[in-house]
Design a protein around this motif. Structure first.
Motif, PDB file in Angstrom:
ATOM      1  N   GLN A  95      13.618  13.759 -44.265  1.00 37.46           N
ATOM      2  CA  GLN A  95      14.888  13.494 -43.586  1.00 37.46           C
ATOM      3  C   GLN A  95      14.698  13.365 -42.074  1.00 37.46           C
ATOM      4  OE1 GLN A  95      18.059  16.103 -44.939  1.00 37.46           O
ATOM      5  NE2 GLN A  95      17.063  16.316 -46.924  1.00 37.46           N
ATOM      6  N   LEU A  96      13.909  12.360 -41.710  1.00 35.59           N
ATOM      7  CA  LEU A  96      13.656  12.078 -40.297  1.00 35.59           C
ATOM      8  C   LEU A  96      14.497  10.903 -39.838  1.00 35.59           C
ATOM      9  CD1 LEU A  96       9.777  12.363 -40.346  1.00 35.59           C
ATOM     10  CD2 LEU A  96      11.326  13.836 -39.058  1.00 35.59           C
ATOM     11  N   GLY A  97      14.965  10.964 -38.588  1.00 38.36           N
ATOM     12  CA  GLY A  97      15.655   9.835 -37.996  1.00 38.36           C
ATOM     13  C   GLY A  97      14.655   8.736 -37.665  1.00 38.36           C
ATOM     14  N   ALA A  98      15.173   7.604 -37.217  1.00 37.89           N
ATOM     15  CA  ALA A  98      14.327   6.461 -36.871  1.00 37.89           C
ATOM     16  C   ALA A  98      13.468   6.762 -35.652  1.00 37.89           C
ATOM     17  CB  ALA A  98      15.196   5.239 -36.607  1.00 37.89           C
ATOM     18  N   LEU A  99      12.323   6.110 -35.581  1.00 34.14           N
ATOM     19  CA  LEU A  99      11.450   6.204 -34.419  1.00 34.14           C
ATOM     20  C   LEU A  99      12.188   5.615 -33.225  1.00 34.14           C
ATOM     21  CD1 LEU A  99       8.563   6.884 -33.375  1.00 34.14           C
ATOM     22  CD2 LEU A  99       7.967   4.508 -33.873  1.00 34.14           C
ATOM     23  N   GLY A 100      12.295   6.370 -32.151  1.00 33.80           N
ATOM     24  CA  GLY A 100      13.007   5.860 -30.994  1.00 33.80           C
ATOM     25  C   GLY A 100      12.927   6.797 -29.801  1.00 33.80           C
ATOM     26  N   PRO A 101      13.590   6.406 -28.713  1.00 31.63           N
ATOM     27  CA  PRO A 101      13.582   7.201 -27.482  1.00 31.63           C
ATOM     28  C   PRO A 101      14.539   8.390 -27.596  1.00 31.63           C
ATOM     29  CG  PRO A 101      14.908   5.231 -27.170  1.00 31.63           C
ATOM     30  CD  PRO A 101      14.332   5.153 -28.552  1.00 31.63           C
ATOM     31  N   ASN A 102      14.002   9.533 -27.928  1.00 30.31           N
ATOM     32  CA  ASN A 102      14.802  10.744 -28.126  1.00 30.31           C
ATOM     33  C   ASN A 102      14.543  11.788 -27.051  1.00 30.31           C
ATOM     34  OD1 ASN A 102      16.010  10.019 -30.761  1.00 30.31           O
ATOM     35  ND2 ASN A 102      13.872   9.983 -31.417  1.00 30.31           N
ATOM     36  N   GLY A 103      14.203  11.322 -25.852  1.00 28.93           N
ATOM     37  CA  GLY A 103      13.837  12.223 -24.763  1.00 28.93           C
ATOM     38  C   GLY A 103      12.330  12.297 -24.656  1.00 28.93           C
ATOM     39  N   GLY A 104      11.839  12.619 -23.498  1.00 27.34           N
ATOM     40  CA  GLY A 104      10.399  12.679 -23.288  1.00 27.34           C
ATOM     41  C   GLY A 104       9.817  11.308 -23.021  1.00 27.34           C
ATOM     42  N   PRO A 105       8.511  11.241 -22.764  1.00 27.60           N
ATOM     43  CA  PRO A 105       7.881   9.984 -22.357  1.00 27.60           C
ATOM     44  C   PRO A 105       7.528   9.020 -23.492  1.00 27.60           C
ATOM     45  CG  PRO A 105       6.273  11.756 -22.340  1.00 27.60           C
ATOM     46  CD  PRO A 105       7.603  12.382 -22.670  1.00 27.60           C
ATOM     47  N   THR A 106       7.605   9.474 -24.756  1.00 24.96           N
ATOM     48  CA  THR A 106       7.204   8.631 -25.882  1.00 24.96           C
ATOM     49  C   THR A 106       8.254   8.671 -26.986  1.00 24.96           C
ATOM     50  OG1 THR A 106       5.968  10.490 -26.815  1.00 24.96           O
ATOM     51  CG2 THR A 106       4.727   8.935 -25.443  1.00 24.96           C
ATOM     52  N   ASN A 107       8.220   7.703 -27.871  1.00 25.65           N
ATOM     53  CA  ASN A 107       9.148   7.666 -28.998  1.00 25.65           C
ATOM     54  C   ASN A 107       8.830   8.775 -29.995  1.00 25.65           C
ATOM     55  OD1 ASN A 107      10.536   5.460 -28.002  1.00 25.65           O
ATOM     56  ND2 ASN A 107       9.373   3.978 -29.181  1.00 25.65           N
ATOM     57  N   THR A 108       9.873   9.287 -30.619  1.00 24.64           N
ATOM     58  CA  THR A 108       9.736  10.364 -31.595  1.00 24.64           C
ATOM     59  C   THR A 108      10.675  10.109 -32.771  1.00 24.64           C
ATOM     60  OG1 THR A 108      11.415  11.657 -30.434  1.00 24.64           O
ATOM     61  CG2 THR A 108       9.110  12.122 -29.885  1.00 24.64           C
ATOM     62  N   MET A 109      10.535  10.948 -33.786  1.00 22.32           N
ATOM     63  CA  MET A 109      11.426  10.928 -34.947  1.00 22.32           C
ATOM     64  C   MET A 109      12.024  12.327 -35.080  1.00 22.32           C
ATOM     65  SD  MET A 109       8.993   8.784 -37.544  1.00 22.32           S
ATOM     66  CE  MET A 109      10.243   8.141 -38.649  1.00 22.32           C
ATOM     67  N   VAL A 110      13.316  12.446 -34.801  1.00 21.56           N
ATOM     68  CA  VAL A 110      13.989  13.741 -34.833  1.00 21.56           C
ATOM     69  C   VAL A 110      14.452  14.038 -36.265  1.00 21.56           C
ATOM     70  CG1 VAL A 110      15.953  15.066 -33.946  1.00 21.56           C
ATOM     71  CG2 VAL A 110      14.738  13.488 -32.437  1.00 21.56           C
ATOM     72  N   PRO A 111      14.185  15.245 -36.767  1.00 17.94           N
ATOM     73  CA  PRO A 111      14.717  15.608 -38.084  1.00 17.94           C
ATOM     74  C   PRO A 111      16.244  15.545 -38.092  1.00 17.94           C
ATOM     75  CG  PRO A 111      13.006  17.151 -37.415  1.00 17.94           C
ATOM     76  CD  PRO A 111      13.319  16.292 -36.211  1.00 17.94           C
ATOM     77  N   ASP A 112      16.792  14.961 -39.153  1.00 20.81           N
ATOM     78  CA  ASP A 112      18.244  14.886 -39.311  1.00 20.81           C
ATOM     79  C   ASP A 112      18.805  16.273 -39.606  1.00 20.81           C
ATOM     80  OD1 ASP A 112      18.302  12.087 -39.009  1.00 20.81           O
ATOM     81  OD2 ASP A 112      17.976  11.753 -41.157  1.00 20.81           O
ATOM     82  N   PRO A 113      20.108  16.487 -39.345  1.00 14.56           N
ATOM     83  CA  PRO A 113      20.718  17.763 -39.744  1.00 14.56           C
ATOM     84  C   PRO A 113      20.478  18.011 -41.234  1.00 14.56           C
ATOM     85  CG  PRO A 113      22.223  16.505 -38.365  1.00 14.56           C
ATOM     86  CD  PRO A 113      21.062  15.588 -38.682  1.00 14.56           C
ATOM     87  N   GLY A 114      20.095  19.216 -41.564  1.00 12.81           N
ATOM     88  CA  GLY A 114      19.807  19.561 -42.956  1.00 12.81           C
ATOM     89  C   GLY A 114      18.392  19.255 -43.404  1.00 12.81           C
ATOM     90  N   SER A 115      17.556  18.709 -42.520  1.00 11.03           N
ATOM     91  CA  SER A 115      16.171  18.401 -42.873  1.00 11.03           C
ATOM     92  C   SER A 115      15.421  19.681 -43.267  1.00 11.03           C
ATOM     93  CB  SER A 115      15.461  17.747 -41.687  1.00 11.03           C
ATOM     94  OG  SER A 115      14.062  17.699 -41.914  1.00 11.03           O
ATOM     95  N   PRO A 116      14.558  19.608 -44.282  1.00  5.56           N
ATOM     96  CA  PRO A 116      13.756  20.772 -44.663  1.00  5.56           C
ATOM     97  C   PRO A 116      12.705  21.142 -43.619  1.00  5.56           C
ATOM     98  CG  PRO A 116      13.071  18.855 -45.915  1.00  5.56           C
ATOM     99  CD  PRO A 116      14.294  18.453 -45.145  1.00  5.56           C
ATOM    100  N   LEU A 117      12.530  20.319 -42.602  1.00  7.92           N
ATOM    101  CA  LEU A 117      11.561  20.601 -41.543  1.00  7.92           C
ATOM    102  C   LEU A 117      12.094  21.609 -40.524  1.00  7.92           C
ATOM    103  CD1 LEU A 117      10.398  16.924 -40.804  1.00  7.92           C
ATOM    104  CD2 LEU A 117       9.469  18.540 -42.488  1.00  7.92           C
ATOM    105  N   ILE A 118      13.417  21.694 -40.401  1.00 10.70           N
ATOM    106  CA  ILE A 118      14.051  22.508 -39.360  1.00 10.70           C
ATOM    107  C   ILE A 118      13.909  23.992 -39.689  1.00 10.70           C
ATOM    108  CG2 ILE A 118      16.218  23.042 -38.188  1.00 10.70           C
ATOM    109  CD1 ILE A 118      17.043  20.111 -38.686  1.00 10.70           C
ATOM    110  N   ASP A 119      13.389  24.740 -38.722  1.00 13.17           N
ATOM    111  CA  ASP A 119      13.219  26.199 -38.819  1.00 13.17           C
ATOM    112  C   ASP A 119      12.412  26.626 -40.041  1.00 13.17           C
ATOM    113  OD1 ASP A 119      14.581  26.612 -36.445  1.00 13.17           O
ATOM    114  OD2 ASP A 119      16.514  26.919 -37.429  1.00 13.17           O
ATOM    115  N   ALA A 120      11.495  25.789 -40.508  1.00 19.05           N
ATOM    116  CA  ALA A 120      10.701  26.084 -41.707  1.00 19.05           C
ATOM    117  C   ALA A 120       9.513  27.004 -41.431  1.00 19.05           C
ATOM    118  CB  ALA A 120      10.206  24.783 -42.337  1.00 19.05           C
ATOM    119  N   ILE A 121       9.180  27.204 -40.158  1.00 21.48           N
ATOM    120  CA  ILE A 121       8.041  28.067 -39.809  1.00 21.48           C
ATOM    121  C   ILE A 121       8.593  29.367 -39.223  1.00 21.48           C
ATOM    122  CG2 ILE A 121       5.927  28.298 -38.457  1.00 21.48           C
ATOM    123  CD1 ILE A 121       5.846  25.198 -38.329  1.00 21.48           C
ATOM    124  N   PRO A 122       8.407  30.503 -39.913  1.00 17.16           N
ATOM    125  CA  PRO A 122       8.912  31.768 -39.394  1.00 17.16           C
ATOM    126  C   PRO A 122       8.312  32.086 -38.023  1.00 17.16           C
ATOM    127  CG  PRO A 122       8.177  32.009 -41.669  1.00 17.16           C
ATOM    128  CD  PRO A 122       7.719  30.655 -41.196  1.00 17.16           C
TER     129      PRO A 122
END
Length: 182
Positions: A95-122
């Protein structure tokens, strides 16, 4: 070694469509997705060590010796992510958003709300990739805090989702009552 980096949308004539085709590959907080090649695989390596990374979107790995340091995510089982906190299964969706300018110097893919990637590492494991990277990781690819200020846990991949800015409050109406003195 790929740390705090997004590799996406690449094509190769042979294996290693993600541009990752080497003897030894180390991924730390990396997002390697939607790359393709005629030989398949986002990652083609003799040896792969990975922590806190997402690899998805094609045949993900062609690896001789895989080693997971935990908390990786994949939409197939080719990377052999079987350590504590790993999540690999055919059909997984990061559940990643599209590759694009999401802040910072390079393009990134931000996890969408509800993505299993969010807060998955204790929180106790957020620094587990520091030794692999060779330095303490305290920010994401964009230079934003890892972990974010809303949770002590870290996100899988190159981007740490930040808390939404509070909504602006409407100004309080000022009521004036006229008073006559004379």
């Amino acid at each position: 070694t790929v740390t705090n980096s997004t590799i996406s949308g690449n094509t190769a004539g042979g294996a290693g469509g993600g541009g990752i085709s080497a003897g030894t590959v180390t991924l730390v907080y990396a997002t390697v997705v939607q790359n393709n090649s005629s030989g398949g695989a986002n990652v083609n390596a003799d040896s792969l060590t990975s922590f806190g990374s997402v690899v998805a979107g094609d045949l993900n790995c062609v690896v001789g010796t895989p080693h997971s340091s935990g908390f990786n995510y994949s939409d197939d089982t080719s990377c052999d992510f079987t350590a504590s906190g790993d999540n690999q299964a055919t059909g997984n969706n990061p559940q990643l958003g599209a590759l694009g300018p999401n802040g910072g110097p390079t393009n990134t893919m931000v996890p969408d709300p509800g993505s299993p990637l969010i807060d998955a590492i204790p929180s106790a494991h957020c620094g587990d990739g520091n030794t692999l990277a060779g330095f303490a990781i305290t920010t994401d690819q964009r230079g934003l805090p890892r972990p974010d200020s809303a949770s002590p846990n870290c996100d899988i991949g190159a981007v740490e989702v930040q808390p939404a800015a509070p909504a602006p409050t409407a100004p309080t109406a000022l009521v004036l009552t006229p008073a006559f003195t004379g």
